[in-house]
Write an enzyme that holds these catalytic residues in place. Structure first.
Site, short mmCIF file in Angstrom:
data_model
loop_
_atom_site.label_atom_id
_atom_site.label_comp_id
_atom_site.label_asym_id
_atom_site.label_seq_id
_atom_site.Cartn_x
_atom_site.Cartn_y
_atom_site.Cartn_z
N ARG A 18 78.87 74.35 57.23
CA ARG A 18 79.60 73.29 56.50
C ARG A 18 80.82 72.83 57.29
O ARG A 18 81.10 71.64 57.36
CB ARG A 18 80.01 73.77 55.10
CG ARG A 18 78.83 73.96 54.16
CD ARG A 18 79.25 74.49 52.81
NE ARG A 18 79.92 75.76 52.99
CZ ARG A 18 80.91 76.22 52.24
NH1 ARG A 18 81.38 75.53 51.24
NH2 ARG A 18 81.46 77.39 52.49
N ASN A 36 77.18 74.29 49.71
CA ASN A 36 76.12 75.29 49.61
C ASN A 36 75.41 75.12 48.28
O ASN A 36 76.05 74.90 47.25
CB ASN A 36 76.71 76.70 49.68
CG ASN A 36 77.13 77.10 51.07
OD1 ASN A 36 76.68 76.53 52.06
ND2 ASN A 36 77.99 78.09 51.15
#
Length: 89
Positions: A18, A36
């Site tokens: 990320r 996520n």
């Protein structure tokens, strides 16, 4: 302006994926987020010029990401223009 929503599967959680995605998106001038998901995928939502979104999608698929990407599914839609910055969720 366009919105790219991409679902990235593989070993992409807990490996800096990320953060890496956020850095690439900011370099391309995009706004959005990387989050996520409970099933182990990462959802990437990015808005900006089509060319920049295409570049981000190529990077997500490019093999030079943290972890290991097994596949990416994308959906294109009209930009909502209600997002500021690019964040990790």
């Amino acid at each position: 302006m366009i919105r790219l929503t991409a679902w990235v599967r593989g070993r992409v959680q807990g490996v800096g994926f990320r953060w890496w995605t956020r850095s690439r998106a900011l370099e391309l001038g995009l706004v959005g987020w990387a989050a996520n998901l409970a099933d182990g995928r990462v959802e990437v939502v990015a808005e900006g010029p089509r060319e920049s979104c295409d570049k981000l999608l190529d990077l997500l698929r490019g093999g030079d990401t943290p972890g290991h990407v097994e596949g990416v599914v994308e959906r294109w839609s009209e930009a909502k223009r209600s997002i500021a910055g690019f964040v990790e969720r």
